[in-house]
Design a protein around this motif. Structure first.
Motif, short mmCIF file in Angstrom:
data_model
loop_
_atom_site.label_atom_id
_atom_site.label_comp_id
_atom_site.label_asym_id
_atom_site.label_seq_id
_atom_site.Cartn_x
_atom_site.Cartn_y
_atom_site.Cartn_z
N ARG A 1 45.47 43.90 32.53
CA ARG A 1 46.09 44.87 33.08
C ARG A 1 46.65 45.17 32.16
O ARG A 1 47.06 47.15 32.49
CB ARG A 1 46.97 43.71 33.53
N ASP A 2 46.53 45.58 31.12
CA ASP A 2 46.39 46.33 29.68
C ASP A 2 46.02 47.81 29.39
O ASP A 2 46.11 48.70 28.43
CB ASP A 2 47.37 45.97 28.95
N GLU A 3 44.02 47.37 30.55
CA GLU A 3 43.18 48.01 29.71
C GLU A 3 43.97 49.93 30.10
O GLU A 3 43.61 50.78 29.55
CB GLU A 3 42.49 48.00 30.57
N GLU A 4 44.04 49.75 32.12
CA GLU A 4 44.35 51.07 32.82
C GLU A 4 44.79 50.84 33.45
O GLU A 4 45.32 49.56 34.37
CB GLU A 4 42.84 51.35 32.78
N LYS A 5 45.71 51.92 33.81
CA LYS A 5 46.93 51.72 35.03
C LYS A 5 46.61 50.88 36.83
O LYS A 5 46.95 50.37 37.42
CB LYS A 5 47.95 53.23 35.52
N ALA A 6 44.54 51.72 36.61
CA ALA A 6 44.89 50.83 38.39
C ALA A 6 44.56 49.51 37.56
O ALA A 6 44.71 48.96 38.83
CB ALA A 6 43.14 51.79 38.28
N ARG A 7 44.13 49.01 36.85
CA ARG A 7 43.82 47.91 36.53
C ARG A 7 44.87 46.85 36.75
O ARG A 7 44.96 45.72 37.07
CB ARG A 7 43.22 47.43 35.97
N ALA A 8 45.83 47.49 36.17
CA ALA A 8 47.37 46.95 36.39
C ALA A 8 47.93 46.69 38.02
O ALA A 8 49.18 45.51 38.12
CB ALA A 8 48.49 47.51 36.18
N LYS A 9 47.16 47.57 38.95
CA LYS A 9 47.48 47.68 40.17
C LYS A 9 47.54 45.96 41.54
O LYS A 9 47.14 45.95 42.22
CB LYS A 9 47.49 48.82 41.41
N GLU A 10 46.00 45.49 40.44
CA GLU A 10 44.70 44.18 41.15
C GLU A 10 45.10 43.81 40.87
O GLU A 10 45.77 42.46 39.66
CB GLU A 10 43.44 44.53 40.35
N ARG A 11 45.06 42.86 41.98
CA ARG A 11 45.53 41.14 42.10
C ARG A 11 44.65 39.76 41.16
O ARG A 11 43.42 40.64 40.59
CB ARG A 11 45.58 40.28 43.32
N ILE A 12 44.28 39.40 40.90
CA ILE A 12 43.64 38.37 40.20
C ILE A 12 42.18 37.68 41.01
O ILE A 12 41.65 38.23 40.86
CB ILE A 12 44.44 36.85 39.45
N TYR A 13 42.66 37.32 42.23
CA TYR A 13 41.56 37.71 43.71
C TYR A 13 42.40 39.18 44.26
O TYR A 13 42.76 39.22 44.92
CB TYR A 13 42.20 36.60 44.39
N SER A 14 41.20 39.73 44.10
CA SER A 14 41.44 41.63 44.57
C SER A 14 40.04 41.32 45.92
O SER A 14 38.50 40.68 45.22
CB SER A 14 39.97 42.44 43.73
N PHE A 15 40.44 41.47 46.43
CA PHE A 15 39.86 41.60 48.19
C PHE A 15 38.71 42.78 48.32
O PHE A 15 39.24 44.11 48.04
CB PHE A 15 40.82 41.32 49.04
N ARG A 16 37.60 42.87 48.61
CA ARG A 16 36.82 43.56 48.25
C ARG A 16 36.10 43.40 50.32
O ARG A 16 35.65 41.89 50.23
CB ARG A 16 35.64 44.31 47.68
N ASP A 17 35.91 44.65 50.95
CA ASP A 17 35.60 44.33 52.54
C ASP A 17 33.79 44.43 52.26
O ASP A 17 33.93 44.51 51.62
CB ASP A 17 36.09 46.06 53.31
N SER A 18 33.67 44.36 53.28
CA SER A 18 32.27 44.67 53.84
C SER A 18 31.17 46.02 52.88
O SER A 18 30.15 45.80 53.06
CB SER A 18 31.94 44.27 55.77
N PHE A 19 32.00 46.50 53.12
CA PHE A 19 31.77 47.91 52.13
C PHE A 19 31.24 47.66 50.82
O PHE A 19 31.33 48.58 50.03
CB PHE A 19 32.08 49.16 52.88
N GLY A 20 32.49 46.92 50.06
CA GLY A 20 32.41 46.26 47.93
C GLY A 20 33.75 47.36 48.11
O GLY A 20 33.82 47.33 46.85
N GLN A 21 34.55 47.67 48.94
CA GLN A 21 35.41 48.52 48.53
C GLN A 21 37.12 47.91 48.73
O GLN A 21 37.16 47.15 48.97
CB GLN A 21 36.02 50.04 49.90
N TRP A 22 37.94 48.28 47.79
CA TRP A 22 39.28 47.57 47.04
C TRP A 22 40.51 48.73 48.17
O TRP A 22 40.46 50.18 47.33
CB TRP A 22 38.96 48.06 45.76
N ASP A 23 41.09 48.24 48.20
CA ASP A 23 42.25 49.19 49.04
C ASP A 23 43.76 48.56 48.11
O ASP A 23 43.97 47.52 48.72
CB ASP A 23 42.29 48.44 50.30
N PRO A 24 43.57 49.12 47.20
CA PRO A 24 45.51 48.92 46.41
C PRO A 24 46.59 48.28 47.19
O PRO A 24 47.13 48.11 46.80
CB PRO A 24 45.46 50.54 45.23
N LYS A 25 46.81 49.32 48.45
CA LYS A 25 47.38 48.76 49.61
C LYS A 25 47.19 47.74 50.15
O LYS A 25 48.86 47.28 51.41
CB LYS A 25 47.97 50.42 49.98
N ASN A 26 46.32 47.39 50.00
CA ASN A 26 46.27 46.18 51.59
C ASN A 26 45.21 44.87 49.96
O ASN A 26 44.45 44.45 50.19
CB ASN A 26 45.27 46.61 51.88
#
Length: 301
Positions: free
Chosen positions: A137-162
């Motif tokens: 989380r200290d690497e970059e501000k986008a990393r700081a938004k992410e959970r430890i388990y980061s869900f990715r949809d069937s397209f492999g995409q990440w939604d930081p709001k979900n």
């Protein structure tokens, strides 16, 4: 009675081991993403502590841009070979040849973005439903938004709001077919923690992390290494300087820093006073204010 007190490294290690064991128990086909860099080396050591003396219950996979530092590739192959673990390599070069990724006309542009379709294709090829990554989380501000388990949809995409809540360190790994979870066991670690752990564990690391003489040229505020993948422009002068790398990756975008650190202890002393994240030396992260977040939304590590 003496009371045993965990050091902060013991506590971080214990939490990371717990996360890895949870993933191994919960998912059918996990994989550990490995670059040969300091963060993935810590993950590999944690995996050993979580599962040895048995073999790791998942393979190790590197998504190779084809523009990596040769010293790191040699280190990767030697280390994983000596451990007797299964190494999978999927390269951007092959992805381009197979039409999975499309290279830009400018050869001086980083291939990091091309790792996205290469990774997604590899996850589909092997039906991996969880992938360990070394993000902190200290690497970059986008990393700081992410959970430890980061869900990715069937397209492999990440939604930081979900994202799923992780109250009391309870992780929700339920997914449908085609979806996957990116897991970040060292998310709560800092760069300083990583180096202190490397020192404590007496881990071998690629030699480019230490100070050495290298031909470099200055571009966009950073020292870039000469090599087979890029050349200085007519207005750029090659100089032989004493440098090292805080982070490793695509040579085209990974900048060196001037340093005299020749040991892990020296590196720790340097890191303790730095005020810029190591990814401040990655040109592709400075492409825009949201460069990393945009890549992660598309499926990046």
């Amino acid at each position: 009675m003496d009371t045993y007190s965990l050091s902060h490294l013991d506590a971080l290690e214990s939490a990371s081991i717990h996360i890895m064991r949870e993933v191994a128990a919960e998912f059918q086909h996990p994989v550990l993403l490995f670059s040969g860099g300091k963060d993935s080396l810590c993950m590999l050591r944690i995996a050993e502590k979580a599962f040895r003396p048995a073999k790791l219950p998942f393979p190790v996979m590197h998504i190779d841009t084809g523009h990596n530092f040769p010293e790191v590739i040699e280190f990767r192959d030697r280390l994983i070979g000596s451990m007797g673990e299964h190494l999978i390599v999927r390269g951007v070069e092959d992805a381009i040849s197979n039409g999975i990724a499309v290279e830009t006309a400018d050869g001086d542009v980083s291939r990091n973005r091309l790792q996205i379709p290469t990774l997604l294709a590899a996850l589909e090829e092997f039906k991996f439903d969880a992938a360990f990554g070394g993000g902190r989380r200290d690497e970059e501000k986008a990393r700081a938004k992410e959970r430890i388990y980061s869900f990715r949809d069937s397209f492999g995409q990440w939604d930081p709001k979900n994202q799923r809540p992780e109250l009391w360190n309870l992780f929700n790994g339920k997914i449908f077919s085609g979806e996957n979870i990116r897991v970040f066991p060292i998310s709560d670690w800092t760069e300083l923690d990583v180096w202190q752990y490397i020192e404590r564990e007496k881990m071998e690391i690629p030699n480019i992390y230490f100070s050495h003489q290298r031909d470099v040229f200055f571009r966009d505020g950073q020292w870039l290494s000469t090599g087979p993948y890029m050349s200085p422009k007519s207005n750029e002068t090659v100089e032989n300087r004493t440098v090292r790398f805080r982070t490793i990756g695509d040579m085209v975008c990974t900048g060196a820093i001037e340093s005299t650190a020749t040991s892990v202890a020296d590196i720790i002393d340097e890191i303790a006073v730095f005020r810029v994240s190591e990814r401040g030396g990655r040109a592709d992260d400075r492409f825009s204010e949201t460069a990393m977040e945009d890549r992660k939304k598309e499926g990046y590590f």
